[in-house]
Each structure stands twice: as structure tokens, then as C-alpha cells.
Design an enzyme around this catalytic site. Sequence first.
Site, PDB file in Angstrom:
ATOM      1  N   ASP A 159       0.405  -1.611  -0.149  1.00 29.88           N
ATOM      2  CA  ASP A 159       0.061  -0.195   0.191  1.00 29.88           C
ATOM      3  C   ASP A 159       0.577   1.248   0.190  1.00 29.88           C
ATOM      4  O   ASP A 159       1.705   1.276   1.104  1.00 29.88           O
ATOM      5  CB  ASP A 159      -0.919  -0.059   1.456  1.00 29.88           C
ATOM      6  CG  ASP A 159      -2.536   0.697   1.357  1.00 29.88           C
ATOM      7  OD1 ASP A 159      -1.936   2.024   0.787  1.00 29.88           O
ATOM      8  OD2 ASP A 159      -3.162   0.660   1.412  1.00 29.88           O
ATOM      9  N   ILE A 160       0.708   2.799  -1.202  1.00 30.67           N
ATOM     10  CA  ILE A 160       1.292   3.486  -0.787  1.00 30.67           C
ATOM     11  C   ILE A 160       1.288   4.290  -0.098  1.00 30.67           C
ATOM     12  O   ILE A 160       1.561   5.091   0.568  1.00 30.67           O
ATOM     13  CB  ILE A 160       1.153   4.621  -2.348  1.00 30.67           C
ATOM     14  CG1 ILE A 160      -0.215   4.329  -2.336  1.00 30.67           C
ATOM     15  CG2 ILE A 160       1.506   3.319  -3.013  1.00 30.67           C
ATOM     16  CD1 ILE A 160      -0.533   6.030  -3.769  1.00 30.67           C
ATOM     17  N   ASN A 163     -13.588  -3.811   2.327  1.00 35.98           N
ATOM     18  CA  ASN A 163     -14.638  -2.545   1.875  1.00 35.98           C
ATOM     19  C   ASN A 163     -15.602  -3.274   1.054  1.00 35.98           C
ATOM     20  O   ASN A 163     -14.670  -3.154  -0.031  1.00 35.98           O
ATOM     21  CB  ASN A 163     -14.380  -1.161   2.614  1.00 35.98           C
ATOM     22  CG  ASN A 163     -13.250  -1.350   3.682  1.00 35.98           C
ATOM     23  OD1 ASN A 163     -13.692  -1.872   4.492  1.00 35.98           O
ATOM     24  ND2 ASN A 163     -12.285  -0.616   3.333  1.00 35.98           N
ATOM     25  N   GLN A 188     -14.635   2.358   1.114  1.00 40.24           N
ATOM     26  CA  GLN A 188     -13.195   1.790  -0.933  1.00 40.24           C
ATOM     27  C   GLN A 188     -13.649   2.565  -0.998  1.00 40.24           C
ATOM     28  O   GLN A 188     -13.867   3.152  -1.626  1.00 40.24           O
ATOM     29  CB  GLN A 188     -14.522   0.448  -1.416  1.00 40.24           C
ATOM     30  CG  GLN A 188     -13.602   0.084  -2.196  1.00 40.24           C
ATOM     31  CD  GLN A 188     -14.685  -0.632  -2.815  1.00 40.24           C
ATOM     32  OE1 GLN A 188     -15.848  -1.068  -2.472  1.00 40.24           O
ATOM     33  NE2 GLN A 188     -14.057  -1.389  -3.476  1.00 40.24           N
ATOM     34  N   HIS A 217     -10.567  -5.236  -3.401  1.00 41.54           N
ATOM     35  CA  HIS A 217      -9.514  -5.230  -3.054  1.00 41.54           C
ATOM     36  C   HIS A 217      -9.771  -5.517  -1.607  1.00 41.54           C
ATOM     37  O   HIS A 217      -9.740  -5.211  -0.657  1.00 41.54           O
ATOM     38  CB  HIS A 217      -8.230  -4.027  -2.712  1.00 41.54           C
ATOM     39  CG  HIS A 217      -8.846  -2.740  -2.676  1.00 41.54           C
ATOM     40  ND1 HIS A 217     -10.015  -1.701  -2.897  1.00 41.54           N
ATOM     41  CD2 HIS A 217      -8.215  -2.490  -1.491  1.00 41.54           C
ATOM     42  CE1 HIS A 217     -10.102  -1.178  -2.532  1.00 41.54           C
ATOM     43  NE2 HIS A 217      -9.295  -1.358  -1.660  1.00 41.54           N
ATOM     44  N   HIS A 267      -6.754  -5.707   2.116  1.00 45.56           N
ATOM     45  CA  HIS A 267      -6.267  -5.476   3.375  1.00 45.56           C
ATOM     46  C   HIS A 267      -5.557  -6.578   4.213  1.00 45.56           C
ATOM     47  O   HIS A 267      -6.605  -6.973   4.607  1.00 45.56           O
ATOM     48  CB  HIS A 267      -6.706  -4.103   3.867  1.00 45.56           C
ATOM     49  CG  HIS A 267      -6.642  -3.400   2.759  1.00 45.56           C
ATOM     50  ND1 HIS A 267      -5.939  -1.765   2.888  1.00 45.56           N
ATOM     51  CD2 HIS A 267      -7.869  -2.965   2.232  1.00 45.56           C
ATOM     52  CE1 HIS A 267      -6.700  -0.959   2.768  1.00 45.56           C
ATOM     53  NE2 HIS A 267      -8.143  -1.298   1.525  1.00 45.56           N
TER      54      HIS A 267
END
Length: 174
Positions: free
Chosen positions: A50-51, A106, A111, A117, A119
Site C-alpha cells: 500500500d502506498i 470494504n 472503499q 481489494h 488489505h
Amino acid sequence: MTSFIIKAHERRPVPEFWRSDKGCAFCQIILRAAPAYRIYEDDLVVAFLDILPLRPGHTLIVPKAHHSRVSELPENYAAALGVAISKVSLALTKAMDNTALNVVCNQEYAQAVAHVHYHVIPAPKFGSMSTSMGSSDLHAAPVPKELHNREFEVQRIYEDAARLVNVLASSKKQ
């Protein structure tokens, strides 16, 4: 009761702004048109860091086909995501030397990217120097209430950092 709620949402129309994947950040990563630090990939899914991680190791796992709702995901992608979640989770627990983690997905609510996606977020490792909370001499495992209190303390640190980043970003624009 739950089945009634689920039935009410089956086959509902996708919001117009979710129909196109041209602007989808995850689709760009899948196509390698945007950079990402990939940690796992197969024919159907890709996993990357994740960024804006909540904690070190925070990983996103996405199907390579653009779908906005996990509830409408074809079975082959759902199965591939399950396998990837298991593999990535195992790798993260080994790499972080910490078996505690959260797996979150989510749908619409909360979301940020309209592409399915998951996490995978390693939990804070209390009792080590890796967090600013615990002391290195903490030997006994914290009780659940203590863990939740520490988690909120860590979250406040990240919220403070996010506010600082926003202030810095807005000051650069001026």
C-alpha cells in the site's frame, strides 16, 4: 435476516462512475502503467504494498479483472484471492516476525478505490522497539483491552502524521 438483506442488493445496477476502469489506479498497476512494489502475483491476482500503509507490511491484494464489489466477484477470482490472502499472510507473518494481522475488505462503504481489494495489515508488535508504544522489557502478552488501547494510541500517531502531511502539501501549493 441477513439473506433478506443480501437478496435486496443482488443484481443492483453498478453506479455510473464505477463502470469504467480507465481511471482505476489498481488497473493501472495491474497493467504496469503505474508503479507498485509487487510481492505476489499469479494469473488472476496481484499483491503489492500500500502506498499509504497503516503499518509496515500493509499489503493490498486485488483481482486482475476490474470488479467493484466483492459480492459480485466471479468464483474463480474469489478463490484466487483466498489463496493469495493465505500466501501473503503467511509471508508477512514470517517477514514481520509477528503472527497477528488484520485482513479487511470494504465494499462501497470506506472503499477508496472502486476495485475489489483486500488489505492485509500486520498488527503492531508490542513489547519491541518497532513501535513507539511498548517498552522493550514487556514480557507478558497484553490483555485484549490493553491491545485495543495501544492500537488506538498508534492510530492517533498515524492520524497526526497524516495531518502533518496534508499541512505540508497544502503549504507547497501556496
